[in-house]
Scaffold this active site. Structure first.
Site, mmCIF file in Angstrom:
data_model
loop_
_atom_site.group_PDB
_atom_site.id
_atom_site.type_symbol
_atom_site.label_atom_id
_atom_site.label_comp_id
_atom_site.label_asym_id
_atom_site.label_seq_id
_atom_site.Cartn_x
_atom_site.Cartn_y
_atom_site.Cartn_z
ATOM 1 N N GLU A 212 0.848 -1.196 0.000
ATOM 2 C CA GLU A 212 0.000 0.000 0.000
ATOM 3 C C GLU A 212 0.884 1.246 0.000
ATOM 4 O O GLU A 212 1.755 1.399 0.853
ATOM 5 C CB GLU A 212 -0.923 -0.023 1.219
ATOM 6 C CG GLU A 212 -1.643 1.264 1.533
ATOM 7 C CD GLU A 212 -2.501 1.799 0.391
ATOM 8 O OE1 GLU A 212 -3.351 1.056 -0.121
ATOM 9 O OE2 GLU A 212 -2.312 2.974 -0.001
ATOM 10 N N HIS A 452 -34.006 -9.317 22.037
ATOM 11 C CA HIS A 452 -32.897 -10.000 22.700
ATOM 12 C C HIS A 452 -33.002 -11.502 22.459
ATOM 13 O O HIS A 452 -34.117 -12.045 22.534
ATOM 14 C CB HIS A 452 -32.949 -9.728 24.204
ATOM 15 C CG HIS A 452 -31.873 -10.430 24.967
ATOM 16 N ND1 HIS A 452 -30.560 -10.028 24.913
ATOM 17 C CD2 HIS A 452 -31.913 -11.527 25.772
ATOM 18 C CE1 HIS A 452 -29.831 -10.828 25.674
ATOM 19 N NE2 HIS A 452 -30.613 -11.754 26.203
HETATM 20 P P1 NAD Z 1 -9.546 2.076 -3.384
HETATM 21 O O1 NAD Z 1 -9.458 3.500 -3.733
HETATM 22 O O2 NAD Z 1 -10.458 1.620 -2.327
HETATM 23 O O3 NAD Z 1 -8.104 1.527 -2.964
HETATM 24 C C1 NAD Z 1 -6.979 1.640 -3.779
HETATM 25 C C2 NAD Z 1 -5.766 1.621 -2.884
HETATM 26 O O4 NAD Z 1 -4.621 1.517 -3.699
HETATM 27 C C3 NAD Z 1 -5.614 2.908 -2.067
HETATM 28 O O5 NAD Z 1 -5.416 2.595 -0.717
HETATM 29 C C4 NAD Z 1 -4.384 3.566 -2.684
HETATM 30 O O6 NAD Z 1 -3.625 4.289 -1.745
HETATM 31 C C5 NAD Z 1 -3.621 2.367 -3.188
HETATM 32 N N1 NAD Z 1 -2.695 2.680 -4.274
HETATM 33 C C6 NAD Z 1 -2.909 3.491 -5.340
HETATM 34 N N2 NAD Z 1 -1.810 3.483 -6.139
HETATM 35 C C7 NAD Z 1 -0.903 2.662 -5.558
HETATM 36 C C8 NAD Z 1 0.398 2.233 -5.896
HETATM 37 N N3 NAD Z 1 0.988 2.678 -6.996
HETATM 38 N N4 NAD Z 1 1.031 1.356 -5.081
HETATM 39 C C9 NAD Z 1 0.426 0.903 -3.947
HETATM 40 N N5 NAD Z 1 -0.815 1.294 -3.575
HETATM 41 C C10 NAD Z 1 -1.471 2.143 -4.375
HETATM 42 O O7 NAD Z 1 -9.835 1.331 -4.773
HETATM 43 P P2 NAD Z 1 -10.145 -0.184 -5.060
HETATM 44 O O8 NAD Z 1 -9.858 -1.017 -3.891
HETATM 45 O O9 NAD Z 1 -9.478 -0.481 -6.363
HETATM 46 O O10 NAD Z 1 -11.706 -0.140 -5.270
HETATM 47 C C11 NAD Z 1 -12.281 0.676 -6.323
HETATM 48 C C12 NAD Z 1 -13.659 1.101 -5.975
HETATM 49 O O11 NAD Z 1 -14.548 0.009 -5.960
HETATM 50 C C13 NAD Z 1 -13.704 1.778 -4.632
HETATM 51 O O12 NAD Z 1 -14.092 3.104 -4.816
HETATM 52 C C14 NAD Z 1 -14.735 1.038 -3.848
HETATM 53 O O13 NAD Z 1 -15.659 1.909 -3.270
HETATM 54 C C15 NAD Z 1 -15.427 0.135 -4.860
HETATM 55 N N6 NAD Z 1 -15.620 -1.165 -4.208
HETATM 56 C C16 NAD Z 1 -16.531 -1.244 -3.183
HETATM 57 C C17 NAD Z 1 -16.682 -2.430 -2.499
HETATM 58 C C18 NAD Z 1 -17.669 -2.500 -1.382
HETATM 59 O O14 NAD Z 1 -18.530 -1.646 -1.303
HETATM 60 N N7 NAD Z 1 -17.589 -3.479 -0.504
HETATM 61 C C19 NAD Z 1 -15.915 -3.524 -2.814
HETATM 62 C C20 NAD Z 1 -14.986 -3.406 -3.828
HETATM 63 C C21 NAD Z 1 -14.874 -2.210 -4.527
#
Ligand code: NAD
Ligand code: FAD
Length: 476
Positions: A212, A452
């Site tokens: 991350e 409950h």
């Molecule tokens: P995200 O934005 O949640 O996470 C991406 C992560 O990658 C971030 O923490 C960022 O800092 C990191 N990152 C970016 N570039 C990087 C790099 N070069 N090296 C290392 N880390 C890096 O995006 P996601 O996980 O791809 O999800 C995309 C979207 O899909 C999100 O907006 C999410 O809301 C949606 N989603 C929602 C759910 C849910 O509601 N349960 C589940 C899956 C996806």
């Protein structure tokens, strides 16, 4: 002459297909065009969410949770299962069946609502005309409408340092279709997708390393929740390496070699599979002819006002391709709002009560403001916490990890945010949504009778704790 509709929707994800159904319910002559095809080249309405997102990921999370439970959790109930094995092909086939059935369900909903469905690409032209390139027709056709709803969704962001190869280096879609459990699995990005997919494959036995880039874990969540979940995920064996920026990846000899930089310099890691999960970008390339003049921002996000109206009269945009969190239910609510507006009603989406859920174990769920947001905006608040370890139902189920936190305005007592970690929080959070939608105070929750023994009592107790009167908490 071009076919004329009251409303045409481009995209049949949870934003677009819901918009189309609501338009039809409201008596509008409606069409929807979607380009998604299944592996067997059949139209597969439902978008990312149904085909490669919410649904298949939850189908596999469920399978992996069952496996992990039978393997590790069930013995404490006195149930002895001598051996347990995984058949990934059966697991994947079940997931595919769930997806196919739901996608066909959308087709049936379209039919029963009299919606014209085109399987192909749609492109917005000048004056609310839409060019449709149907997959089963040679000639493109042009249809027109009084209203156009753009719901093209989003796709994974590529990372130059880790180009996908459809085998060893994959995006989230590839990670939902592995044919075997990777021994060592790398994930770039410890966001929502990274954590859910990491949990999934960890439960099935992979060693999981999350790289991350940010130095803070899960910054979108409440700090206390993020700290607690970080601890729990680490204990489960998820190796979360913060402040780690991938510089280059190379796939060779059936492995992926990763160079990344952290506070100590360049590090090297080798994994069997690598998932890139660094966010998503809107599908707005080639969605609109230049002369139509649709305004996008520098990230390709379609510019809309609070009613999801674009800069072009009668053209709306909803879902992942506009501002706000990329969540299926947020897109669906925008779809309903736009349909109502087109039909001449007034409607709005309450963006303050969007539920956020991360389907890990324990689950993370919240609505509203985090403590850090309240502090940074100078809002005075009172907090009440209640741990699941003090809940009779959680004890009986053996799922005592986590807690519920209620944040209420210090002056008005109105609930400003509720944060949960624990089992079934994805379901528990909906009662918070109802309460907040009705403008509940923490006292309203205190005065409500909860059955409950239920996990929901933890919400009641956390509300009581706002005023220092939780019943099942030891007095400090
Ligand atoms: P995200 O934005 O949640 O996470 C991406 C992560 O990658 C971030 O923490 C960022 O800092 C990191 N990152 C970016 N570039 C990087 C790099 N070069 N090296 C290392 N880390 C890096 O995006 P996601 O996980 O791809 O999800 C995309 C979207 O899909 C999100 O907006 C999410 O809301 C949606 N989603 C929602 C759910 C849910 O509601 N349960 C589940 C899956 C996806
Ligand atoms: P999409 O679902 O992306 O649908 C857009 C549709 O439009 C697609 O079918 C696309 O092919 C089509 N399209 C695009 N351009 C054109 C064109 N020019 N012509 C014709 N068709 C076109 N969200 C949640 O709320 N809960 C979750 O649990 C959850 N889990 C997820 C797990 C994963 C692995 C991923 C990747 C995402 C997850 N999401 C989740 C996010 C969720 O999938 C999206 O927020 C949601 O699908 C967005 O809906 P949408 O209708 O805006 O777009």
């Amino acid at each position: 002459m071009a076919e004329q509709y009251d409303a045409i929707v481009i995209g049949a994800g949870p934003a677009g297909y819901v918009a189309a159904i609501r338009c039809a319910q409201l008596g509008l002559k409606t069409a929807c065009v979607d380009r998604w095809l299944s592996d067997s080249n059949k139209p597969s309405p439902g978008g990312t969410c149904l085909n490669v997102g919410c649904i298949p990921s939850k189908a596999l999370l469920e399978s992996s949770a069952l496996y992990a439970n039978v393997k590790q959790g069930i013995a404490k109930h006195g149930i002895i299962v001598p051996s347990v094995e995984i058949d990934i092909s059966v697991m994947m086939a079940r997931k595919d069946k769930v997806v196919n059935e739901l996608s066909q369900g959308i087709g049936a909903l379209f039919q029963s609502n009299g919606i014209a469905f085109y399987s192909g690409r749609g492109k917005l032209l000048l004056d609310k005309r839409v060019e449709i390139n149907e997959f089963n027709k040679k000639e493109k056709q042009i249809v027109s409408a009084d209203n156009v709803i753009l719901a093209p969704g989003s796709s994974p962001i590529d990372l130059k340092a880790a180009p996908l190869d459809d085998d060893l280096i994959v995006d989230s879609s590839g990670a939902l279709a592995f044919s075997e459990v990777p021994g060592r699995l790398g994930i770039i990005g410890a966001g929502v997708i990274g954590l859910e997919l990491g949990s999934l494959w960890r439960r099935l036995g992979s060693e999981v390393i999350l790289l991350e880039a940010q130095d803070k874990f899960l910054p979108i969540a409440d700090d206390q929740v993020a700290r607690e979940t970080h601890k729990q995920f680490s204990a489960q064996g998820l190796d979360i390496r913060l402040n780690s920026r991938v510089v280059v990846c190379e796939a060779k000899n059936n492995q992926v070699h990763i160079d990344y930089e952290d506070a100590n310099g360049t590090q090297h890691e080798t994994v069997d599979k690598l998932i890139v999960a660094v966010g998503r970008r809107p599908n707005t390339n080639d969605l609109c002819a230049e002369e139509a003049g649709l305004t996008l921002d520098e990230w390709g996000i379609i510019h809309v006002d609070a009613q999801c109206m674009t800069n072009l009269p009668g053209v709306y945009a909803i879902g992942d391709a506009v501002h706000g969190p990329m969540l299926a239910h947020k897109g669906s609510e925008e779809g309903v709002m736009v349909a109502e507006i087109i039909a001449g009603h007034s409607a709005q989406v309450n963006y303050d009560t969007i539920p956020n859920i991360i389907y890990t174990d324990p689950e993370i769920a919240w609505i509203g403001k985090t403590e850090q947001q309240l502090k940074s905006t100078g809002v005075e608040y009172r907090a009440g916490n209640f741990p699941f370890s003090a809940s009779g139902r959680a004890k009986a189920s053996g799922e005592t990890a986590g807690m519920v936190k209620v944040l209420a305005d210090a002056e008005t007592d109105r609930i400003l945010g509720v944060h949960m970690i624990g089992s079934h929080c994805s379901e528990l959070i909906s009662q918070v949504g109802i309460a907040m939608e009705f403008g509940a105070s923490s006292e309203d929750i205190c005065m409500t009778m909860f059955a409950h023994p239920t996990l929901s009592e933890a919400f009641h107790e956390a509300a009581l704790a706002v005023g220092g009167r939780a019943i099942h908490l030891l007095k400090k």
